[in-house]
Write a protein that holds these residues in place. Sequence first.
Motif, mmCIF file in Angstrom:
data_model
loop_
_atom_site.group_PDB
_atom_site.id
_atom_site.type_symbol
_atom_site.label_atom_id
_atom_site.label_comp_id
_atom_site.label_asym_id
_atom_site.label_seq_id
_atom_site.Cartn_x
_atom_site.Cartn_y
_atom_site.Cartn_z
ATOM 1 N N VAL A 273 0.836 -1.208 0.000
ATOM 2 C CA VAL A 273 0.000 0.000 0.000
ATOM 3 C C VAL A 273 0.868 1.255 0.000
ATOM 4 O O VAL A 273 0.606 2.220 -0.723
ATOM 5 N N MET A 274 1.933 1.216 0.828
ATOM 6 C CA MET A 274 2.734 2.419 1.047
ATOM 7 C C MET A 274 3.713 2.698 -0.094
ATOM 8 O O MET A 274 4.057 3.846 -0.343
ATOM 9 N N THR A 275 4.182 1.623 -0.753
ATOM 10 C CA THR A 275 5.303 1.830 -1.700
ATOM 11 C C THR A 275 4.974 2.835 -2.794
ATOM 12 O O THR A 275 5.777 3.769 -3.006
ATOM 13 N N PRO A 276 3.906 2.829 -3.518
ATOM 14 C CA PRO A 276 2.946 1.740 -3.660
ATOM 15 C C PRO A 276 3.403 0.800 -4.768
ATOM 16 O O PRO A 276 4.035 1.221 -5.724
ATOM 17 N N ARG A 277 3.041 -0.475 -4.592
ATOM 18 C CA ARG A 277 3.336 -1.472 -5.630
ATOM 19 C C ARG A 277 2.124 -2.398 -5.693
ATOM 20 O O ARG A 277 1.280 -2.375 -4.772
ATOM 21 N N ASN A 278 2.049 -3.196 -6.719
ATOM 22 C CA ASN A 278 0.881 -4.080 -6.846
ATOM 23 C C ASN A 278 0.892 -5.126 -5.733
ATOM 24 O O ASN A 278 1.952 -5.470 -5.216
ATOM 25 N N PRO A 279 -0.303 -5.658 -5.370
ATOM 26 C CA PRO A 279 -0.363 -6.628 -4.269
ATOM 27 C C PRO A 279 0.586 -7.808 -4.493
ATOM 28 O O PRO A 279 0.618 -8.397 -5.572
ATOM 29 N N THR A 280 1.350 -8.126 -3.442
ATOM 30 C CA THR A 280 2.330 -9.216 -3.498
ATOM 31 C C THR A 280 1.622 -10.563 -3.631
ATOM 32 O O THR A 280 0.554 -10.769 -3.038
ATOM 33 N N ASP A 281 2.236 -11.487 -4.389
ATOM 34 C CA ASP A 281 1.721 -12.854 -4.527
ATOM 35 C C ASP A 281 1.663 -13.499 -3.135
ATOM 36 O O ASP A 281 2.707 -13.651 -2.480
ATOM 37 N N PRO A 282 0.468 -13.863 -2.653
ATOM 38 C CA PRO A 282 0.380 -14.438 -1.303
ATOM 39 C C PRO A 282 1.055 -15.806 -1.220
ATOM 40 O O PRO A 282 1.278 -16.307 -0.126
ATOM 41 N N PHE A 283 1.365 -16.402 -2.366
ATOM 42 C CA PHE A 283 1.982 -17.730 -2.355
ATOM 43 C C PHE A 283 3.492 -17.641 -2.623
ATOM 44 O O PHE A 283 4.108 -18.653 -2.941
ATOM 45 N N ALA A 284 4.059 -16.432 -2.485
ATOM 46 C CA ALA A 284 5.479 -16.257 -2.812
ATOM 47 C C ALA A 284 6.361 -17.241 -2.022
ATOM 48 O O ALA A 284 7.325 -17.772 -2.564
ATOM 49 N N ALA A 285 5.990 -17.495 -0.759
ATOM 50 C CA ALA A 285 6.820 -18.395 0.057
ATOM 51 C C ALA A 285 6.521 -19.863 -0.235
ATOM 52 O O ALA A 285 7.314 -20.738 0.108
ATOM 53 N N LYS A 286 5.348 -20.134 -0.819
ATOM 54 C CA LYS A 286 4.977 -21.527 -1.117
ATOM 55 C C LYS A 286 4.410 -21.578 -2.533
ATOM 56 O O LYS A 286 3.193 -21.784 -2.736
ATOM 57 N N PRO A 287 5.297 -21.374 -3.550
ATOM 58 C CA PRO A 287 4.808 -21.229 -4.918
ATOM 59 C C PRO A 287 4.063 -22.463 -5.432
ATOM 60 O O PRO A 287 3.172 -22.334 -6.280
ATOM 61 N N GLU A 288 4.368 -23.639 -4.870
ATOM 62 C CA GLU A 288 3.699 -24.854 -5.365
ATOM 63 C C GLU A 288 2.197 -24.797 -5.058
ATOM 64 O O GLU A 288 1.373 -25.287 -5.836
ATOM 65 N N ILE A 289 1.829 -24.159 -3.924
ATOM 66 C CA ILE A 289 0.392 -24.075 -3.579
ATOM 67 C C ILE A 289 -0.311 -23.131 -4.553
ATOM 68 O O ILE A 289 -1.404 -23.420 -5.056
ATOM 69 N N GLY A 290 0.347 -21.992 -4.853
ATOM 70 C CA GLY A 290 -0.233 -21.054 -5.819
ATOM 71 C C GLY A 290 -0.391 -21.694 -7.192
ATOM 72 O O GLY A 290 -1.426 -21.544 -7.846
ATOM 73 N N ALA A 291 0.648 -22.450 -7.590
ATOM 74 C CA ALA A 291 0.611 -23.094 -8.909
ATOM 75 C C ALA A 291 -0.529 -24.110 -8.969
ATOM 76 O O ALA A 291 -1.277 -24.189 -9.955
ATOM 77 N N GLU A 292 -0.710 -24.853 -7.869
ATOM 78 C CA GLU A 292 -1.773 -25.870 -7.847
ATOM 79 C C GLU A 292 -3.151 -25.214 -7.908
ATOM 80 O O GLU A 292 -4.056 -25.676 -8.623
ATOM 81 N N LEU A 293 -3.296 -24.110 -7.179
ATOM 82 C CA LEU A 293 -4.589 -23.414 -7.182
ATOM 83 C C LEU A 293 -4.904 -22.845 -8.577
ATOM 84 O O LEU A 293 -6.027 -22.993 -9.081
ATOM 85 N N ARG A 294 -3.902 -22.249 -9.206
ATOM 86 C CA ARG A 294 -4.114 -21.708 -10.569
ATOM 87 C C ARG A 294 -4.470 -22.821 -11.534
ATOM 88 O O ARG A 294 -5.403 -22.682 -12.330
ATOM 89 N N ARG A 295 -3.755 -23.935 -11.406
ATOM 90 C CA ARG A 295 -4.025 -25.073 -12.292
ATOM 91 C C ARG A 295 -5.463 -25.557 -12.093
ATOM 92 O O ARG A 295 -6.206 -25.770 -13.037
ATOM 93 N N ALA A 296 -5.867 -25.686 -10.825
ATOM 94 C CA ALA A 296 -7.214 -26.203 -10.539
ATOM 95 C C ALA A 296 -8.291 -25.252 -11.060
ATOM 96 O O ALA A 296 -9.310 -25.691 -11.607
ATOM 97 N N LEU A 297 -8.061 -23.953 -10.922
ATOM 98 C CA LEU A 297 -9.084 -22.984 -11.343
ATOM 99 C C LEU A 297 -9.138 -22.817 -12.865
ATOM 100 O O LEU A 297 -10.206 -22.565 -13.425
ATOM 101 N N ARG A 298 -7.972 -22.963 -13.509
ATOM 102 C CA ARG A 298 -7.941 -22.737 -14.960
ATOM 103 C C ARG A 298 -8.253 -24.015 -15.736
ATOM 104 O O ARG A 298 -8.608 -23.935 -16.911
ATOM 105 N N GLY A 299 -8.138 -25.182 -15.063
ATOM 106 C CA GLY A 299 -8.359 -26.443 -15.760
ATOM 107 C C GLY A 299 -9.801 -26.602 -16.173
ATOM 108 O O GLY A 299 -10.698 -25.967 -15.621
ATOM 109 N N ALA A 300 -10.031 -27.482 -17.149
ATOM 110 C CA ALA A 300 -11.403 -27.678 -17.678
ATOM 111 C C ALA A 300 -12.279 -28.339 -16.632
ATOM 112 O O ALA A 300 -11.794 -29.017 -15.747
#
Length: 300
Positions: A273-300
């Motif tokens: 908010v202060m920098t300002p910069r775009n919202p940080t990836d909440p899965f930055a520390a656990k990228p595999e969880i973010g990748a799995e969620l994106r895969r699940a949401l984008r999959g058919a």
Amino acid sequence: MSHLQGGTAVITGAAKGFGLKANRIAARLGMKVVMADVQADALARAQAEIEGLGAAVLPWRLDVSKADQVQAMADATLARFGVPHVVFNNAGVGAGGLIWEHTQADWEWVIGVNLMGVAHGVRIFTPLMLAEAARNPGYRGHLVNTASMAGLLNAPNMGVYNVTKHAVVSLSETLYQDLALVSDQVHAHVLCPFFVPTGISQSHRNRPADMAPVKPTKSQLIAQAMSDKAVSSGKVTAAQVAQFVFDAMAERRFYIYSHPKSLASVQVRLEDVMTPRNPTDPFAAKPEIGAELRRALRGA
Ligand SMILES: NC(=O)c1ccc[n+]([C@@H]2O[C@H](COP(=O)([O-])OP(=O)(O)OC[C@H]3O[C@@H](n4cnc5c(N)ncnc54)[C@H](O)[C@@H]3O)[C@@H](O)[C@H]2O)c1
């Protein structure tokens, strides 16, 4: 000796989770308790348990989203016990999924319980507590509102829940500032827990029939599974969280956290908010969880 000994606590969401554990502590402190909840069977069981500890109990079935029902509970509290010393606006429900996939009924239900339930409690009880404070210099009152770490962060796929909990943090911080203008005897607190094992991920059990959900979307099914897992694997207990609430009242501490380490994510958000910069990836520390969620949401 606690300054709450012999006083009265009004606790919403009293039949389970944090509310039930807070009732146990209140009973052990020798407080009278108003146990308010929407779920009749769980409330009856909880009432029996708390009466078994020797406390005077006024059980009250209500839907906190309904102003007239909160008013009736307040009237009954005054008639039976007088002005309460603790009002714990704690009842809440969860609903997840992508923010645009909520139905109007989802928005109305979750805002009604999580935000309007707290607003009704604050609107109805604060003037009673301030009037008692003016009458009695020894009176100390506490309003505790349950928000969440979701009120300080905006994790994805948590939908309207985030919105309501941010609103409860705002309401509570405003209440704190407003009370400080008019009284030294009535205090505000906000509870911001992280994931703790309770019934919260099964909130739909109490969803009113006239707000029945339609068939859940893929994102909502994923949110349900993630919430079941996160809540059930929490290591801090509901009993500990309830104790944190009573500790904070004794110390007149406003912010009540169950997992102080999770505040590192709040700092990242505030730096966004202060920098300002775009919202940080909440899965930055656990990228595999973010990748799995994106895969699940984008999959058919
Ligand atoms: N458990 C967690 O991980 C967690 C984390 C952050 C915040 N919270 C918040 O904590 C609060 C308490 O939830 P909990 O985790 O103990 O869950 P819980 O489901 O065990 O308890 C919530 C209680 O609220 C009652 N309730 C639901 N709708 C109601 C209504 N309309 N009117 C009156 N009572 C109603 C339920 O019957 C239940 O007894 C909620 O506001 C929740 O959002 C929980």
